[in-house]
Design a protein around this motif. Structure first.
Motif, PDB file in Angstrom:
ATOM      1  N   ALA A 164      22.971 -54.000 -32.740  1.00 44.10           N
ATOM      2  CA  ALA A 164      22.986 -53.233 -33.993  1.00 44.10           C
ATOM      3  C   ALA A 164      24.400 -52.768 -34.336  1.00 44.10           C
ATOM      4  CB  ALA A 164      22.046 -52.037 -33.879  1.00 44.10           C
ATOM      5  N   LYS A 165      25.109 -52.276 -33.335  1.00 43.30           N
ATOM      6  CA  LYS A 165      26.481 -51.828 -33.547  1.00 43.30           C
ATOM      7  C   LYS A 165      27.382 -52.993 -33.939  1.00 43.30           C
ATOM      8  CE  LYS A 165      30.250 -49.346 -31.237  1.00 43.30           C
ATOM      9  NZ  LYS A 165      30.717 -48.725 -29.980  1.00 43.30           N
ATOM     10  N   GLN A 166      27.201 -54.147 -33.278  1.00 42.99           N
ATOM     11  CA  GLN A 166      28.002 -55.333 -33.586  1.00 42.99           C
ATOM     12  C   GLN A 166      27.804 -55.778 -35.025  1.00 42.99           C
ATOM     13  OE1 GLN A 166      26.870 -58.787 -31.309  1.00 42.99           O
ATOM     14  NE2 GLN A 166      28.354 -60.125 -32.324  1.00 42.99           N
ATOM     15  N   ILE A 167      26.556 -55.794 -35.471  1.00 45.64           N
ATOM     16  CA  ILE A 167      26.264 -56.217 -36.849  1.00 45.64           C
ATOM     17  C   ILE A 167      26.904 -55.258 -37.844  1.00 45.64           C
ATOM     18  CG2 ILE A 167      24.438 -56.568 -38.560  1.00 45.64           C
ATOM     19  CD1 ILE A 167      22.616 -57.435 -36.230  1.00 45.64           C
ATOM     20  N   PHE A 168      26.714 -53.957 -37.625  1.00 46.60           N
ATOM     21  CA  PHE A 168      27.252 -52.971 -38.566  1.00 46.60           C
ATOM     22  C   PHE A 168      28.767 -53.062 -38.663  1.00 46.60           C
ATOM     23  CE2 PHE A 168      28.790 -48.767 -39.798  1.00 46.60           C
ATOM     24  CZ  PHE A 168      28.068 -48.574 -40.966  1.00 46.60           C
ATOM     25  N   GLU A 169      29.426 -53.204 -37.533  1.00 45.87           N
ATOM     26  CA  GLU A 169      30.890 -53.257 -37.533  1.00 45.87           C
ATOM     27  C   GLU A 169      31.436 -54.539 -38.153  1.00 45.87           C
ATOM     28  OE1 GLU A 169      31.902 -52.599 -33.455  1.00 45.87           O
ATOM     29  OE2 GLU A 169      31.728 -50.400 -33.616  1.00 45.87           O
ATOM     30  N   SER A 170      30.586 -55.559 -38.331  1.00 49.39           N
ATOM     31  CA  SER A 170      31.039 -56.823 -38.927  1.00 49.39           C
ATOM     32  C   SER A 170      30.956 -56.819 -40.454  1.00 49.39           C
ATOM     33  CB  SER A 170      30.189 -57.984 -38.398  1.00 49.39           C
ATOM     34  OG  SER A 170      28.877 -57.952 -38.950  1.00 49.39           O
ATOM     35  N   ASP A 202      26.149 -64.473 -55.441  1.00 48.93           N
ATOM     36  CA  ASP A 202      27.222 -65.191 -54.747  1.00 48.93           C
ATOM     37  C   ASP A 202      27.704 -64.443 -53.503  1.00 48.93           C
ATOM     38  OD1 ASP A 202      28.438 -63.069 -55.962  1.00 48.93           O
ATOM     39  OD2 ASP A 202      29.914 -64.253 -57.084  1.00 48.93           O
ATOM     40  N   ARG A 203      26.874 -63.528 -52.994  1.00 48.03           N
ATOM     41  CA  ARG A 203      27.257 -62.742 -51.822  1.00 48.03           C
ATOM     42  C   ARG A 203      27.093 -63.534 -50.517  1.00 48.03           C
ATOM     43  NH1 ARG A 203      24.092 -57.212 -53.441  1.00 48.03           N
ATOM     44  NH2 ARG A 203      22.572 -58.724 -54.231  1.00 48.03           N
ATOM     45  N   GLN A 204      27.851 -63.139 -49.525  1.00 51.48           N
ATOM     46  CA  GLN A 204      27.705 -63.723 -48.198  1.00 51.48           C
ATOM     47  C   GLN A 204      26.366 -63.271 -47.605  1.00 51.48           C
ATOM     48  OE1 GLN A 204      30.358 -62.147 -45.263  1.00 51.48           O
ATOM     49  NE2 GLN A 204      29.444 -63.305 -43.582  1.00 51.48           N
ATOM     50  N   VAL A 205      25.580 -64.219 -47.109  1.00 52.65           N
ATOM     51  CA  VAL A 205      24.286 -63.900 -46.517  1.00 52.65           C
ATOM     52  C   VAL A 205      24.437 -63.739 -45.009  1.00 52.65           C
ATOM     53  CG1 VAL A 205      21.931 -64.709 -46.102  1.00 52.65           C
ATOM     54  CG2 VAL A 205      23.017 -65.124 -48.316  1.00 52.65           C
ATOM     55  N   VAL A 206      23.932 -62.618 -44.502  1.00 56.56           N
ATOM     56  CA  VAL A 206      23.906 -62.366 -43.063  1.00 56.56           C
ATOM     57  C   VAL A 206      22.447 -62.352 -42.632  1.00 56.56           C
ATOM     58  CG1 VAL A 206      24.446 -60.734 -41.216  1.00 56.56           C
ATOM     59  CG2 VAL A 206      26.040 -61.035 -43.125  1.00 56.56           C
ATOM     60  N   ASN A 207      22.038 -63.357 -41.861  1.00 63.88           N
ATOM     61  CA  ASN A 207      20.654 -63.456 -41.406  1.00 63.88           C
ATOM     62  C   ASN A 207      20.440 -62.625 -40.144  1.00 63.88           C
ATOM     63  OD1 ASN A 207      19.472 -65.344 -43.318  1.00 63.88           O
ATOM     64  ND2 ASN A 207      20.806 -66.889 -42.402  1.00 63.88           N
ATOM     65  N   ILE A 208      19.390 -61.814 -40.163  1.00 64.42           N
ATOM     66  CA  ILE A 208      18.939 -61.106 -38.960  1.00 64.42           C
ATOM     67  C   ILE A 208      17.722 -61.885 -38.467  1.00 64.42           C
ATOM     68  CG2 ILE A 208      18.284 -58.897 -37.957  1.00 64.42           C
ATOM     69  CD1 ILE A 208      21.028 -58.905 -39.343  1.00 64.42           C
ATOM     70  N   VAL A 254      28.022 -58.503 -49.455  1.00 66.34           N
ATOM     71  CA  VAL A 254      27.225 -58.961 -48.318  1.00 66.34           C
ATOM     72  C   VAL A 254      25.748 -58.710 -48.588  1.00 66.34           C
ATOM     73  CG1 VAL A 254      26.802 -58.710 -45.837  1.00 66.34           C
ATOM     74  CG2 VAL A 254      29.102 -58.379 -46.739  1.00 66.34           C
ATOM     75  N   PHE A 255      24.912 -59.629 -48.152  1.00 60.00           N
ATOM     76  CA  PHE A 255      23.464 -59.473 -48.290  1.00 60.00           C
ATOM     77  C   PHE A 255      22.826 -59.763 -46.938  1.00 60.00           C
ATOM     78  CE2 PHE A 255      19.157 -60.262 -49.616  1.00 60.00           C
ATOM     79  CZ  PHE A 255      18.983 -59.466 -50.738  1.00 60.00           C
ATOM     80  N   LEU A 256      22.213 -58.730 -46.343  1.00 57.04           N
ATOM     81  CA  LEU A 256      21.554 -58.878 -45.052  1.00 57.04           C
ATOM     82  C   LEU A 256      20.059 -59.084 -45.269  1.00 57.04           C
ATOM     83  CD1 LEU A 256      23.767 -56.296 -44.759  1.00 57.04           C
ATOM     84  CD2 LEU A 256      23.115 -56.609 -42.381  1.00 57.04           C
ATOM     85  N   VAL A 257      19.474 -60.038 -44.550  1.00 59.47           N
ATOM     86  CA  VAL A 257      18.057 -60.318 -44.754  1.00 59.47           C
ATOM     87  C   VAL A 257      17.389 -60.740 -43.456  1.00 59.47           C
ATOM     88  CG1 VAL A 257      18.538 -62.727 -45.428  1.00 59.47           C
ATOM     89  CG2 VAL A 257      16.420 -61.631 -46.168  1.00 59.47           C
ATOM     90  N   CYS A 258      16.141 -60.306 -43.265  1.00 61.37           N
ATOM     91  CA  CYS A 258      15.353 -60.755 -42.122  1.00 61.37           C
ATOM     92  C   CYS A 258      15.012 -62.230 -42.297  1.00 61.37           C
ATOM     93  CB  CYS A 258      14.057 -59.953 -42.014  1.00 61.37           C
ATOM     94  SG  CYS A 258      14.293 -58.215 -41.632  1.00 61.37           S
ATOM     95  N   ASP A 260      13.227 -65.826 -40.200  1.00 61.01           N
ATOM     96  CA  ASP A 260      12.518 -66.382 -39.043  1.00 61.01           C
ATOM     97  C   ASP A 260      13.333 -67.461 -38.345  1.00 61.01           C
ATOM     98  OD1 ASP A 260      10.330 -64.757 -39.343  1.00 61.01           O
ATOM     99  OD2 ASP A 260       9.264 -66.150 -40.644  1.00 61.01           O
ATOM    100  N   ASN A 261      14.255 -68.053 -39.090  1.00 64.81           N
ATOM    101  CA  ASN A 261      15.078 -69.105 -38.488  1.00 64.81           C
ATOM    102  C   ASN A 261      16.430 -69.156 -39.197  1.00 64.81           C
ATOM    103  OD1 ASN A 261      14.516 -70.567 -40.967  1.00 64.81           O
ATOM    104  ND2 ASN A 261      12.551 -71.103 -40.042  1.00 64.81           N
ATOM    105  N   GLY A 262      17.278 -70.044 -38.746  1.00 67.89           N
ATOM    106  CA  GLY A 262      18.603 -70.174 -39.346  1.00 67.89           C
ATOM    107  C   GLY A 262      19.652 -69.503 -38.493  1.00 67.89           C
ATOM    108  N   GLU A 263      20.888 -69.739 -38.860  1.00 69.94           N
ATOM    109  CA  GLU A 263      21.993 -69.146 -38.109  1.00 69.94           C
ATOM    110  C   GLU A 263      22.174 -67.676 -38.491  1.00 69.94           C
ATOM    111  OE1 GLU A 263      25.496 -71.421 -38.653  1.00 69.94           O
ATOM    112  OE2 GLU A 263      24.670 -73.259 -37.786  1.00 69.94           O
ATOM    113  N   GLY A 264      22.514 -66.874 -37.501  1.00 67.34           N
ATOM    114  CA  GLY A 264      22.729 -65.458 -37.754  1.00 67.34           C
ATOM    115  C   GLY A 264      22.687 -64.668 -36.470  1.00 67.34           C
ATOM    116  N   PHE A 265      22.500 -63.363 -36.603  1.00 70.10           N
ATOM    117  CA  PHE A 265      22.385 -62.496 -35.436  1.00 70.10           C
ATOM    118  C   PHE A 265      20.958 -62.595 -34.890  1.00 70.10           C
ATOM    119  CE2 PHE A 265      25.912 -60.675 -37.829  1.00 70.10           C
ATOM    120  CZ  PHE A 265      26.856 -60.480 -36.823  1.00 70.10           C
ATOM    121  N   ASP A 266      20.820 -62.929 -33.627  1.00 64.55           N
ATOM    122  CA  ASP A 266      19.515 -63.243 -33.040  1.00 64.55           C
ATOM    123  C   ASP A 266      18.969 -62.039 -32.269  1.00 64.55           C
ATOM    124  OD1 ASP A 266      17.269 -64.378 -32.055  1.00 64.55           O
ATOM    125  OD2 ASP A 266      18.272 -65.944 -30.882  1.00 64.55           O
ATOM    126  N   THR A 267      17.896 -61.418 -32.790  1.00 65.12           N
ATOM    127  CA  THR A 267      17.299 -60.262 -32.114  1.00 65.12           C
ATOM    128  C   THR A 267      16.497 -60.671 -30.876  1.00 65.12           C
ATOM    129  OG1 THR A 267      15.357 -60.348 -33.559  1.00 65.12           O
ATOM    130  CG2 THR A 267      17.175 -58.915 -34.239  1.00 65.12           C
TER     131      THR A 267
END
Length: 339
Positions: A164-170, A202-208, A254-258, A260-267
């Motif tokens: 969580a801290k890593q994602i927020f700081e990025s 046109d925002r950068q997508v960050v997958n959770i 930036v746009f963060l979204v849950c 199920d698959n794809g590249e991103g931060f893996d919980t």
């Protein structure tokens, strides 16, 4: 952003976020039954604004994605809203913060009265179909909770806090243009739909990413709390499958979204996945039930729409559309005269 889902048929019943959408706007509250032309009037309101060069945000009806429940005119802070059940609203200060436009007064009760019995039956059919649909969505919510419970037996809190801290700081913490609240998905006759891509731009997508929904929601909750502390404005999108849970967050770039698959931060890294393997048969059963319940929810939605269409057919012959059209144009002329 061309449209925004500001209400939803959810696992917790009907939920609307119109209070935030209309806050601070001069709002026209439309009243009237099914099929009397509320959505048509809202479209004409939007077209008048767009012809004058203004951008609009359209709000589809939560029960009919092809119909409109509201439109906001950006720059003028004007809103037109279907303010009938299930989202009943009134002006806080009539004549100042808003007006009521009653389309129902153009109904001829003498034409409608003989259909009282069938209308009551159709309304009850529609009401019960919605109850069944909500129950199916609640089953979906409970299946996801069972999946979460299986995962959380093997939860690593330290790994979660670190992620969580890593994602927020990025993140680029530049404020969003506006503080939006909306839904990212909806249920229809052909099943479940996720429209989150329409909000991204046109925002950068960050997958959770990850297979445990609660872990993904918890990451976004953590980020929301940190953004609130830093007084960073952001867009907040919820899911009808658990409407108290944040499904996506929008910042300026930036746009963060849950996901199920794809590249991103893996919980999945927050769990002992080797232990989770023992529960795969149960997890697959829950996934199967989710798909089944979503299909059933769609079937009950279709049943409600059949009843709704018949209700509209009953109202249409009772309407004086010619008189309504004259009054609508006069109202729009008055509303936009100074622009």
């Amino acid at each position: 952003m061309e449209r925004l889902l500001v209400a939803g048929n959810t696992a917790d019943g009907f939920v609307n976020l119109f209070g935030d959408f209309i806050k601070g706007s001069r709002t026209t509250y439309l009243k009237g039954g099914s099929g009397v032309g509320k959505s048509t009037f809202i479209r004409e309101f939007a077209k008048r604004a767009e012809d004058l060069g203004y951008e609009t945000i359209k709000v589809p009806c939560s029960s009919d994605i092809n119909s409109l429940d509201a439109v906001k005119v950006l720059g003028l802070n004007l809103v037109m809203l279907d303010a009938t059940s299930p989202h009943v609203f009134e002006p806080e200060l009539y004549g100042i913060s808003g007006d009521i436009f009653d389309i129902g007064k153009y109904l001829n009760p003498e034409v409608l009265s003989p259909k009282t019995g069938i209308l009551k039956e159709l309304l009850e059919t529609k009401k019960q179909a919605y109850k069944c649909m909500y129950n199916e969505l609640k089953c979906v919510k409970n299946q996801y909770r069972n999946i979460d419970n299986l995962y959380y037996a093997y939860f690593d809190e330290d790994a979660f806090n670190s992620l969580a801290k890593q994602i927020f700081e990025s993140l680029d913490l530049t404020c969003s243009d506006s503080k939006i609240k909306a839904f990212a998905d909806y249920i229809a006759g052909d099943g479940y739909h996720n429209i989150v891509k329409e909000y991204v731009g046109d925002r950068q997508v960050v997958n959770i990413c990850g297979r445990c929904s609660l872990a993904k929601y918890s990451i976004l909750d953590y980020i929301c709390s940190r953004l609130d502390k830093k007084k960073v404005r952001y867009e907040c999108y919820y899911t009808i499958l658990d409407p108290t849970k944040v499904f996506a967050i929008g910042l300026k770039n930036v746009f963060l979204v849950c996901s199920d698959n794809g590249e991103g931060f893996d919980t999945d890294s927050c769990f002992n996945m080797s232990r989770v393997q023992n529960d795969i048969p149960l997890l697959l059963e829950h996934r199967h039930c989710i798909n089944y319940n979503l299909k059933r929810a769609g079937d009950y939605y279709k049943r409600s729409r059949v009843a709704h269409t018949e209700i509209e057919k009953a109202y249409l012959p009772a309407m004086d559309f010619a008189a309504l059209e004259v009054e609508k144009q006069k109202y729009l002329d008055s509303l936009f005269s100074k622009y």
